[in-house]
Design a protein around this motif. Structure first.
Motif, PDB file in Angstrom:
ATOM      1  N   TYR A   1       0.833  -1.200   0.000  1.00 50.61           N
ATOM      2  CA  TYR A   1       0.000   0.000   0.000  1.00 50.61           C
ATOM      3  C   TYR A   1       0.869   1.252   0.000  1.00 50.61           C
ATOM      4  N   VAL A   2       0.243   2.375  -0.360  1.00 52.84           N
ATOM      5  CA  VAL A   2       0.913   3.673  -0.311  1.00 52.84           C
ATOM      6  C   VAL A   2       0.060   4.623   0.513  1.00 52.84           C
ATOM      7  N   ARG A   3       0.721   5.480   1.278  1.00 52.03           N
ATOM      8  CA  ARG A   3       0.034   6.480   2.085  1.00 52.03           C
ATOM      9  C   ARG A   3       0.005   7.815   1.348  1.00 52.03           C
ATOM     10  N   PRO A   4      -0.807   8.756   1.827  1.00 53.03           N
ATOM     11  CA  PRO A   4      -0.764  10.094   1.238  1.00 53.03           C
ATOM     12  C   PRO A   4       0.629  10.708   1.401  1.00 53.03           C
ATOM     13  N   ARG A   5       0.993  11.571   0.487  1.00 54.00           N
ATOM     14  CA  ARG A   5       2.335  12.150   0.458  1.00 54.00           C
ATOM     15  C   ARG A   5       2.709  12.810   1.786  1.00 54.00           C
ATOM     16  N   ARG A   6       1.754  13.460   2.431  1.00 60.66           N
ATOM     17  CA  ARG A   6       2.059  14.177   3.674  1.00 60.66           C
ATOM     18  C   ARG A   6       2.564  13.245   4.769  1.00 60.66           C
TER      19      ARG A   6
ATOM     20  N   PRO B   1       7.703   9.224  11.849  1.00 58.30           N
ATOM     21  CA  PRO B   1       7.385   8.258  10.794  1.00 58.30           C
ATOM     22  C   PRO B   1       6.160   7.431  11.145  1.00 58.30           C
ATOM     23  N   VAL B   2       5.336   7.184  10.136  1.00 54.67           N
ATOM     24  CA  VAL B   2       4.157   6.351  10.315  1.00 54.67           C
ATOM     25  C   VAL B   2       4.577   4.884  10.235  1.00 54.67           C
ATOM     26  N   ARG B   3       3.937   4.039  10.990  1.00 56.61           N
ATOM     27  CA  ARG B   3       4.269   2.608  10.979  1.00 56.61           C
ATOM     28  C   ARG B   3       4.168   2.069   9.558  1.00 56.61           C
ATOM     29  N   ASP B   4       5.140   1.248   9.168  1.00 58.10           N
ATOM     30  CA  ASP B   4       5.202   0.784   7.784  1.00 58.10           C
ATOM     31  C   ASP B   4       4.652  -0.619   7.588  1.00 58.10           C
ATOM     32  N   VAL B   5       3.871  -1.099   8.551  1.00 59.61           N
ATOM     33  CA  VAL B   5       3.221  -2.406   8.457  1.00 59.61           C
ATOM     34  C   VAL B   5       1.771  -2.257   8.898  1.00 59.61           C
TER      35      VAL B   5
ATOM     36  N   ASP C   1       4.032  -1.156   3.737  1.00 66.09           N
ATOM     37  CA  ASP C   1       4.098   0.123   3.032  1.00 66.09           C
ATOM     38  C   ASP C   1       5.038  -0.023   1.835  1.00 66.09           C
ATOM     39  N   ILE C   2       4.767   0.696   0.767  1.00 68.42           N
ATOM     40  CA  ILE C   2       5.572   0.581  -0.442  1.00 68.42           C
ATOM     41  C   ILE C   2       7.030   0.969  -0.185  1.00 68.42           C
ATOM     42  N   ARG C   3       7.269   1.911   0.703  1.00 69.31           N
ATOM     43  CA  ARG C   3       8.657   2.279   0.988  1.00 69.31           C
ATOM     44  C   ARG C   3       9.399   1.127   1.655  1.00 69.31           C
ATOM     45  N   LYS C   4       8.746   0.450   2.579  1.00 67.08           N
ATOM     46  CA  LYS C   4       9.355  -0.740   3.200  1.00 67.08           C
ATOM     47  C   LYS C   4       9.577  -1.817   2.147  1.00 67.08           C
TER      48      LYS C   4
END
Length: 260
Positions: A52-57, A64-68, A83-86
């Motif tokens: 998944y991807v989060r909003p840019r903000r 940092p928002v949790r990436d799982v 998260d896509i970054r992870k």
């Protein structure tokens, strides 16, 4: 590899709930685990995995928002993902699990176009040795629980060691591409002795009628195959790391986030 028609609406409801409750956009929603790998048991969970991807903000915030994202298993539906970054970070470290998610034969949503870009990027920078070492680690995690123990083993743990072992065997024979995720395709490419292939097919049929935690008698030939292949991951040739890999992954991430 089919999913019962009655379960799909419930999975879709939970996927939509994730989007609404967590404020994310799903890029991939697939089945992993034994149902997608080709050896389900009667009580196998539905291993729903997402990217998944989060909003840019959210990516610009100080904290940092949790990436799982994880949900409690209810009614045999096990839903979680990254998260896509992870995910891109794991891709750069030759994570074979991510590769399998991308290639899963069971999809609950149409994949976002960025997933095809990820697959193409991974293929161009594929490091067979990195994948082999990761499969060896996955296999040994299961093996350490039973290989030197009793004559019986959990049917689930047996296959969780066998499939990585076959993936390493396929990589040794053809290090030019990522190995398939499904057991039957691995067997077709592994050039197994006929007796080993027949024994694995027997075990698959047995697992289809055995609970995940149910014990089965170990097969000496399969034990030997697993032990041998998990010890030979280092024979798979390595591909020198490329700085372009990280740069292209970063560009992919920025392109995606700028659209959110």
């Amino acid at each position: 590899m089919s999913i019962e028609p009655a379960i799909r609406p419930e999975i879709e409801t939970r996927l939509s709930a994730v989007e609404a409750e967590d404020g994310v956009r799903l890029l991939l929603a697939i089945e992993s685990g034994s149902r997608a790998w080709g050896f389900p048991s009667p009580d196998s969970d539905y291993d729903v995995r997402i990217l998944y991807v989060r909003p840019r903000r959210d990516y610009l915030a100080l904290s940092p928002v949790r990436d799982v994202i994880e949900r409690v298993i209810v009614d045999e539906i096990d839903l979680n993902g990254w998260d896509i970054r992870k995910a891109l970070g794991l891709m750069l470290r030759n994570n074979s699990v991510l590769s399998e998610w991308i290639e899963s034969p069971i999809q609950y949503r149409d994949a976002h176009p960025v997933i095809a870009r990820m697959a193409e990027l991974k293929d161009r920078h594929f490091d067979p040795n990195g994948f082999a070492l990761h499969y060896a680690k996955l296999g040994r995690t299961s093996v350490t629980r039973w290989l030197q123990a009793a004559h019986e083993v959990s049917v689930k743990r047996y296959f969780y060691a066998l499939r990585p072992a076959l993936a390493i065997r396929v990589l040794r024979r053809d290090p030019s591409r990522r190995p398939p995720m499904q057991l039957q395709q691995l067997m077709a490419e592994a050039d197994l002795p006929p007796s080993a292939g027949e024994e694995i097919e027997r075990l698959v049929a047995l697992k289809a009628n055995t609970r995940e935690a149910g014990p089965i008698a170990r097969a000496p030939e399969i034990d030997a195959l697993i032990a041998d292949e998990l010890g030979r991951a280092g024979e798979v040739p390595a591909r020198p790391p490329s700085e372009a890999f990280a740069a292209e992954a970063n560009d992919l991430f920025l392109d995606l986030v700028e659209d959110t």
